[in-house]
Design an enzyme around this catalytic site. Structure first.
Site, PDB file in Angstrom:
ATOM      1  N   HIS A 115      41.964  37.912  48.555  1.00  0.00           N
ATOM      2  CA  HIS A 115      40.894  38.583  47.801  1.00  0.00           C
ATOM      3  C   HIS A 115      40.834  38.071  46.363  1.00  0.00           C
ATOM      4  O   HIS A 115      39.779  37.630  45.887  1.00  0.00           O
ATOM      5  CB  HIS A 115      41.142  40.096  47.816  1.00  0.00           C
ATOM      6  CG  HIS A 115      40.126  40.887  47.060  1.00  0.00           C
ATOM      7  ND1 HIS A 115      39.117  41.581  47.679  1.00  0.00           N
ATOM      8  CD2 HIS A 115      39.946  41.093  45.721  1.00  0.00           C
ATOM      9  CE1 HIS A 115      38.357  42.179  46.773  1.00  0.00           C
ATOM     10  NE2 HIS A 115      38.846  41.901  45.571  1.00  0.00           N
ATOM     11  N   GLU A 116      41.960  38.125  45.673  1.00  0.00           N
ATOM     12  CA  GLU A 116      41.960  37.700  44.271  1.00  0.00           C
ATOM     13  C   GLU A 116      41.729  36.195  44.143  1.00  0.00           C
ATOM     14  O   GLU A 116      41.128  35.729  43.169  1.00  0.00           O
ATOM     15  CB  GLU A 116      43.273  38.103  43.592  1.00  0.00           C
ATOM     16  CG  GLU A 116      43.540  39.601  43.581  1.00  0.00           C
ATOM     17  CD  GLU A 116      42.408  40.409  42.972  1.00  0.00           C
ATOM     18  OE1 GLU A 116      41.655  39.881  42.118  1.00  0.00           O
ATOM     19  OE2 GLU A 116      42.259  41.596  43.350  1.00  0.00           O
TER      20      GLU A 116
ATOM     21  N   HIS B  71      35.505  31.735  42.387  1.00  0.00           N
ATOM     22  CA  HIS B  71      34.256  32.014  41.691  1.00  0.00           C
ATOM     23  C   HIS B  71      34.325  31.501  40.253  1.00  0.00           C
ATOM     24  O   HIS B  71      33.341  30.987  39.714  1.00  0.00           O
ATOM     25  CB  HIS B  71      34.003  33.522  41.713  1.00  0.00           C
ATOM     26  CG  HIS B  71      32.576  33.912  41.553  1.00  0.00           C
ATOM     27  ND1 HIS B  71      32.161  35.226  41.542  1.00  0.00           N
ATOM     28  CD2 HIS B  71      31.434  33.185  41.384  1.00  0.00           C
ATOM     29  CE1 HIS B  71      30.850  35.287  41.386  1.00  0.00           C
ATOM     30  NE2 HIS B  71      30.381  34.059  41.285  1.00  0.00           N
TER      31      HIS B  71
ATOM     32  N   HIS C 143      38.075  35.592  43.982  1.00  0.00           N
ATOM     33  CA  HIS C 143      37.588  35.730  42.610  1.00  0.00           C
ATOM     34  C   HIS C 143      37.890  34.463  41.811  1.00  0.00           C
ATOM     35  O   HIS C 143      37.068  33.994  41.016  1.00  0.00           O
ATOM     36  CB  HIS C 143      38.259  36.921  41.925  1.00  0.00           C
ATOM     37  CG  HIS C 143      37.704  38.251  42.287  1.00  0.00           C
ATOM     38  ND1 HIS C 143      36.365  38.536  42.244  1.00  0.00           N
ATOM     39  CD2 HIS C 143      38.324  39.408  42.686  1.00  0.00           C
ATOM     40  CE1 HIS C 143      36.176  39.809  42.602  1.00  0.00           C
ATOM     41  NE2 HIS C 143      37.344  40.354  42.869  1.00  0.00           N
TER      42      HIS C 143
END
Length: 699
Positions: free
Chosen positions: A490-491, A497, A494
């Site tokens: 999940h992180e 991104h 990010h």
């Protein structure tokens, strides 16, 4: 001007000033890729650096406001965007350390200087001369011939001024200053109270019967923690790697209840760390600010600049989810309740401190899989390689550790990221283990944003991902649970991104997107973890080197939707609580605990426990920037399920689909409206259908 920078509500400071030439934050950084020289920075360096950064920002703002030339896009909007770079790099250094490796001195410092940074933001947005120039450019926008990114910067700059009080009367501007300053201090105090209250709690057990049921690896970690703190026995804290397995495996129900009540009373003890009054003041200040700006409530103000657009649309989503998931959740609760009664041979009523314990045992029986079976296959080092490897396979990027890049703690590692042609993309820092002074949870942040400078040079980003994973012990490396691997993915989403950011302006690059869109790149990464083809590659036994058995892979996939209804209702309950606090239209003077219970009651599945309270430690809402935005996790989950269905259709490692996701989502940041970007990638509007199918709610 970087909007993230100027709206930051926390700053640093120290009374003892030092000369600029001896301050590493103020000089030129000769480190690899211009990274922060963490190894040279001391706490006392921050205040003079911040003061100089703020002074420099004000000089730059004055020069723009006082420019005798007619206002243009370049001399006003772009000039403002590029101002404050010194303050930006000081902020990038300090706030990351404050979250991940803070000392009491840093906390005290941040409180003392917080109003100065708030005022530096107000100095920009409440500046009449500056706003007049911004408005003059904005009013000419149709005739300026701007490209999409320039037009977006102009639109966002003008909007930021309006939303931060530029159109208010003189009296109302003063009220805005008062409210924004008080809110920054309250948020900071909330965060520090919760951290200090959490950190002071210890559960020391000395009788082996008290740790019955706990896996050997958890006992070993608790024993090591006790030794590190000069104690004998097994020491448990409220940090996730300690709290979560205790609630999941400890046989002693009384101790589970004790630990649960401690966790659910953080900031709620009626002492110096109590946050209830801060919650009241914050929601009332937010309401006052919103109404000052002409909105009926804080949610209306916040949602005006999110994909959801309105509270009605948020409630529509939350209620739709409840309609589909709560019946499933009730069946799940009844199944766990029935299992517990059968196991204990008594009419036990499942309480919150029982849920994880009996759910785990039922899951083990149904699917023959649990964390201790899979943990040996998820050694942190091999998982990290597998996560990096997924990005390599999808996007062609590679990671090289560089020990010459300074770090703020010896446990932090720094990597250079390169694209397929060997071009440098970013610096990625990883920080995996809990320690005193580190916030709980997991997050990604930008130490430095990506942008193009005035000469057109691409200045690449510096990204950090922070976790709180189980530490290695004297006999074992760090072995992760399935959930922890999911958190890392999940992180890391990010981080991608941020890494792939490719824009002209820092305020529009990377994760500077609508809040209910920002979780799409992170949550989509979690999907690979329940794909057999990917699990086969990353899960390797830390002792034997053997790949995870195929039957165990299948069990993990089969168990992926275990209690999916309960988990959805839990997230919806948090969203309902958030919306309840921020759709208030009258000042709140009531009981915080009673308000919380009523707010999330429609989504509650497990019986409520009187006296407990989550709001007093809910940092996302009261210190972390998710006020009126927590629903965004479920909003983005609809998007990520819909988006991943395209990978499922064409192949989970399909480079063409990955390129489209990179080109239309990951690299675009906030340069275009997220609805436009998503439809450009997906070719259609998102629907909830893929999420329902993924969770097994529909076939």
């Amino acid at each position: 001007m970087n909007r993230v920078l100027v709206t930051v509500l926390l700053v640093v400071g120290m009374n003892n000033m030092i000369q600029a030439e001896s301050n590493p934050l103020l000089g030129k950084w000769s480190t690899p890729h211009g990274t922060v020289p963490f190894d040279q920075i001391k706490v006392e360096h921050y205040e003079p650096a911040f003061k100089e950064g703020i002074a420099s920002l004000k000089r730059e703002v004055d020069a723009i406001a006082d420019n005798g030339d007619a206002p243009t896009f370049e001399n006003t909007i772009v000039a403002l965007e590029r101002s404050g770079q010194l303050l930006s790099r000081v902020s990038g250094a300090f706030f990351n350390v404050l979250s991940a490796d803070a000392s009491d001195a840093m906390m005290e410092v941040s409180q003392r200087v917080s109003p100065e940074l708030t005022e530096s933001s107000n100095y920009i947005y409440l500046n009449d001369k500056l706003f007049a120039r911004v408005k003059a450019v904005y009013d000419q926008r149709a005739s300026l011939g701007l490209d999409k990114e320039d037009a977006k910067l102009l639109e966002e700059t003008y909007r930021a001024f309006k939303e931060q009080g530029a159109t208010l009367s003189k009296e109302d501007k003063e009220r805005y200053r008062e409210l924004s300053t008080e809110m920054s201090l309250l948020s900071l105090q909330f965060d520090q109270n919760a951290l200090k209250d959490q950190n002071r709690y210890e559960l020391l057990l000395t009788d082996e019967k008290e740790v019955a049921g706990l896996p050997e690896s958890i006992r070993e970690a608790a024993s090591q923690l006790a030794k590190e703190r000069g104690k004998e026995g097994w020491l448990f804290t409220l940090d996730a790697p300690s709290y979560v397995p205790f609630m999941r495996y400890a046989d002693d129900r009384t101790l589970r209840e004790k630990l649960y009540r401690a966790y659910m009373s953080i900031g709620n003890k009626g002492d110096e760390y109590d946050n209830k009054e801060i919650v009241r003041k914050l929601v009332n200040d937010r309401l006052a600010l919103a109404q000052l700006m002409g909105y009926k409530d804080y949610a209306e103000m916040e949602l005006s600049h999110k994909m959801a657009k309105s509270a009605e649309n948020v409630y529509n989503l939350l209620n739709q989810l409840l309609a589909d998931y709560k019946p499933v959740a009730i069946n799940e609760y009844n199944a766990v309740q029935g299992f517990a009664i059968g196991m204990e041979q008594e009419n036990i009523a499942i309480q919150p401190w029982d849920w994880s314990y009996y759910s785990e045992k039922l899951k083990d029986i149904r699917f023959k899989v649990n964390d201790e079976m899979t943990r040996p296959y998820f050694q942190l080092d091999s998982v990290k390689k597998g996560v990096f490897g997924l990005a390599t396979r999808l996007y062609g990027i590679t990671f090289r550790e560089n020990a010459d890049i300074p770090v703020y703690n010896k446990e932090v590692q720094a990597y250079e990221v390169y694209d397929e042609e060997g071009k440098f993309l970013a610096v990625l820092y990883t920080d995996f283990f809990p320690r005193e002074g580190k916030q709980s949870g997991a997050w990604m942040n930008g130490i430095k944003s990506q942008y193009h400078d005035e000469k057109g040079k691409d200045s690449r980003p510096h990204i950090i991902i922070v976790m709180n994973f189980t530490r290695p012990t004297e006999t074992k490396p760090s072995l992760l649970t399935f959930d922890e691997v999911e958190t890392l993915l999940h992180e890391f989403g990010h981080a991608l991104h941020g890494i792939f950011a490719d824009g002209k302006y820092a305020s529009l690059s990377g994760t500077n997107v609508y809040q209910d869109f920002v979780e799409l790149p992170s949550q989509i990464m979690e999907n690979w973890l329940t794909e057999k083809e990917y699990l086969d590659q990353i899960a390797v036994h830390y002792q034997t080197g053997e790949r995870i058995p195929q039957d165990l892979v299948q069990k993990l996939i089969d168990a992926a939707n275990f209690n999916a209804g309960y988990m959805c209702c839990r997230q919806v309950s948090f969203g309902l609580l958030d919306m309840a606090w921020h759709t208030l239209t009258q000042p709140f003077t009531g009981d915080v605990i009673a308000f919380e219970k009523a707010a999330w009651e429609p989504a509650v599945v497990v019986p409520d426990v009187p006296g407990t309270c989550m709001s007093t430690s809910f940092g996302h809402l009261f210190a972390g920037g998710y006020a009126a935005g927590y629903y965004g996790y479920k909003w983005a989950e609809v998007l990520d399920a819909d988006a991943f269905s395209l990978f499922k259709e064409r192949g989970i490692f399909n480079r063409e689909v990955a390129k489209s996701f990179h080109d239309n989502i990951l690299s675009k940041g906030g340069t275009e409206d997220p609805d436009v970007l998503y439809k450009r990638f997906r070719g259609q509007e998102p629907t909830i259908d893929a999420l329902l199918k993924r969770n097994g709610i529909t076939k």
